[in-house]
Design a protein around this motif. Structure first.
Motif, PDB file in Angstrom:
ATOM      1  N   HIS A  56       0.836  -1.212   0.000  1.00 10.64           N
ATOM      2  CA  HIS A  56       0.000   0.000   0.000  1.00 10.64           C
ATOM      3  C   HIS A  56       0.860   1.247   0.000  1.00 10.64           C
ATOM      4  CE1 HIS A  56      -3.795   2.136   0.496  1.00 10.64           C
ATOM      5  NE2 HIS A  56      -3.145   2.964   1.307  1.00 10.64           N
ATOM      6  N   PRO A  87       0.255   5.195   0.311  1.00 11.77           N
ATOM      7  CA  PRO A  87      -0.917   5.935   0.805  1.00 11.77           C
ATOM      8  C   PRO A  87      -1.122   7.323   0.223  1.00 11.77           C
ATOM      9  CG  PRO A  87       0.889   6.155   2.351  1.00 11.77           C
ATOM     10  CD  PRO A  87       1.392   5.263   1.242  1.00 11.77           C
ATOM     11  N   CYS A 113      -1.694  10.526  -2.536  1.00 10.72           N
ATOM     12  CA  CYS A 113      -2.399  10.919  -3.756  1.00 10.72           C
ATOM     13  C   CYS A 113      -2.093  12.380  -4.063  1.00 10.72           C
ATOM     14  CB  CYS A 113      -3.906  10.758  -3.596  1.00 10.72           C
ATOM     15  SG  CYS A 113      -4.492   9.053  -3.640  1.00 10.72           S
ATOM     16  N   LYS A 123      -7.483  14.405  -2.910  1.00 19.27           N
ATOM     17  CA  LYS A 123      -8.455  13.485  -2.337  1.00 19.27           C
ATOM     18  C   LYS A 123      -9.764  13.588  -3.127  1.00 19.27           C
ATOM     19  CE  LYS A 123      -9.783  10.629   1.041  1.00 19.27           C
ATOM     20  NZ  LYS A 123      -9.130   9.347   1.348  1.00 19.27           N
ATOM     21  N   CYS A 157     -14.109   9.283  -2.205  1.00 19.97           N
ATOM     22  CA  CYS A 157     -13.168   8.243  -1.765  1.00 19.97           C
ATOM     23  C   CYS A 157     -13.090   8.143  -0.247  1.00 19.97           C
ATOM     24  CB  CYS A 157     -11.786   8.541  -2.340  1.00 19.97           C
ATOM     25  SG  CYS A 157     -10.518   7.359  -1.814  1.00 19.97           S
ATOM     26  N   SER A 171      -6.055   7.126   1.855  1.00 17.55           N
ATOM     27  CA  SER A 171      -5.228   7.934   0.964  1.00 17.55           C
ATOM     28  C   SER A 171      -5.035   9.315   1.575  1.00 17.55           C
ATOM     29  CB  SER A 171      -5.869   8.043  -0.417  1.00 17.55           C
ATOM     30  OG  SER A 171      -7.156   8.626  -0.335  1.00 17.55           O
ATOM     31  N   GLY A 189      -3.311   1.684  -3.580  1.00 22.99           N
ATOM     32  CA  GLY A 189      -3.244   2.915  -2.814  1.00 22.99           C
ATOM     33  C   GLY A 189      -4.592   3.506  -2.483  1.00 22.99           C
ATOM     34  N   GLY A 190      -4.557   4.837  -2.244  1.00 24.46           N
ATOM     35  CA  GLY A 190      -3.552   5.777  -2.671  1.00 24.46           C
ATOM     36  C   GLY A 190      -3.278   5.712  -4.165  1.00 24.46           C
ATOM     37  N   THR A 191      -2.161   6.271  -4.539  1.00 25.72           N
ATOM     38  CA  THR A 191      -1.751   6.308  -5.938  1.00 25.72           C
ATOM     39  C   THR A 191      -0.329   5.798  -6.065  1.00 25.72           C
ATOM     40  OG1 THR A 191      -3.191   8.248  -6.252  1.00 25.72           O
ATOM     41  CG2 THR A 191      -1.606   7.764  -7.987  1.00 25.72           C
TER      42      THR A 191
END
Length: 387
Positions: free
Chosen positions: A8, A10, A12, A15, A19, A23, A61-63
């Motif tokens: 993972h 976390p 981004c 936001k 979502c 994240s 994630g997240g990204t």
């Protein structure tokens, strides 16, 4: 079955208003610190689990496409050194169609990623704006085309049942997306989640969600359009060409072992149990907040905050809740071996009988399977069926 490993990341860029995932947005992402912490936690988990065959790695994630490709490469190398990789090891990374992330795709392929999952969410400009996405519709199209040229396997996400969406518009959007990339589609119904910006807007009457009937029509249209492109529904929200199913996610739905590392990551791991004759299934959870998780890893070697041995009937409940999402259903023999409970003993007999009579469920060659009609009503069905 081998071990599925989830990593993972976390962070981004922003936001999204719908979502509720773990994240977080930072002015500057502490890349080096979190790369070290993830590698440390992976090593600690591997020492605890032993050299199990590794079936899949999933960067979520997240990204995770905001990670440096060198970090992804190091984690893949570590995982394959610590766990013997299976010959067809699947390595997936989630990415968004922003220019920042698209520029890294080739680096991720060089790092060892062989499957990318793109967070397209929509090809409609107004919908992307409403959803708070950082990319445009042309960027989404470009991402699908670029990913197709780089990766042997791609998947993409779309969100449906959006405010103001029609069946005809959804059909056209699906057709366009599946023409560009027709390996795997993950479909998510837009829902109002507690604590999100959309929840506040919905409470104020500023967002009107489609009714149940329209939501069902949009869902059924998805199956029809996907089938025309050669994709079959192998899970409630996932469609794939035969052989292109997500092996990593199948580990979740089949209730196989998976290890999760990184902030907030969960796992289900079989470990020896001193209080029992044989092994037991443990639920694991890592600290959710990124910086406190990293603090724990730096002090203890891991961010684990909870590890609970699951006792009957919990494994049976979990396997039922996950397995009936699959079009293949649940194999009764494997269910009994995995949970220690006979499948018939884990369900309410009167509800099972009624569901079979209504053609929501069926027994087929030793497997309990939800029909198409049953999967449309799965949430309500499971609430009544599972003991």
């Amino acid at each position: 079955m081998g071990l599925a490993l989830y990593v993972h990341w976390p962070f981004c860029l922003a936001k999204c208003p719908y979502c509720d995932f773990n994240s977080h947005v930072r002015d500057e992402i502490p890349q080096a610190r979190f790369a070290r912490a993830l590698r440390t936690e992976l090593a600690t988990e591997a020492a605890r689990l032993g050299p199990r065959p590794l079936a899949s790695i999933f960067f979520g994630g997240g990204t995770p496409s905001l990670m440096e490709p060198a970090t992804v490469a190091a984690l893949i190398d570590d995982a394959c050194r610590l766990f013997p990789p299976m010959p067809d090891l699947e390595i997936t990374l989630e990415a968004n169609p922003t220019s920042v992330e698209l520029g890294r795709l080739r680096g991720f392929r060089d790092a060892g990623v062989n499957r990318v999952s793109l967070g397209v969410q929509s090809l409609d400009a107004d919908a992307l704006h409403m959803l708070g996405r950082e990319h445009s519709a042309p960027q989404a199209v470009a991402a699908l085309e670029i990913a197709r040229a780089i990766f042997p396997r791609i998947s993409f996400d779309l969100i449906y049942a959006r405010p103001g969406q029609s069946v005809a518009a959804w059909r056209a959007e699906l057709d366009q997306a599946l023409t560009l990339a027709s390996d795997h589609l993950s479909l998510y119904q837009l829902t109002i989640e507690p604590g999100t910006k959309f929840e506040a807007l919905h409470r104020q009457g500023l967002i009107a969600m489609p009714d149940q009937e329209l939501g069902a029509a949009l869902y059924e249209e998805t199956a029809d359009v996907a089938a025309r492109h050669g994709l079959l529904a192998y899970e409630v929200s996932n469609y794939a060409r035969p052989g292109s199913e997500s092996r990593h996610n199948l580990a979740y739905w089949r209730y196989s072992d998976y290890a999760g590392i990184g902030p907030g990551a969960h796992g289900r791991i079989t470990l020896p149990d001193a209080d029992q004759d044989g092994p037991a299934i443990y639920a694991t959870r890592r600290h959710r907040a990124p910086e406190p998780w990293a603090d724990r890893v730096e002090r203890l070697g891991h961010g684990l905050t909870d590890e609970t041995r699951l006792v009957a009937p919990e494994p049976a409940r979990e396997m039922l809740l996950m397995g009936l999402r699959l079009s293949e259903g649940i194999d009764a023999a494997r269910f009994a071996a995995r949970t220690g409970t006979a499948l018939q003993d884990a369900v309410e007999p009167a509800i099972l009988e009624a569901a079979i009579e209504e053609d929501y469920l069926r027994w087929d060659g030793g497997s309990l399977i939800a029909t198409s009609a049953g999967r449309l009503r799965l949430e309500a069905l499971l609430g009544a069926l599972v003991r």
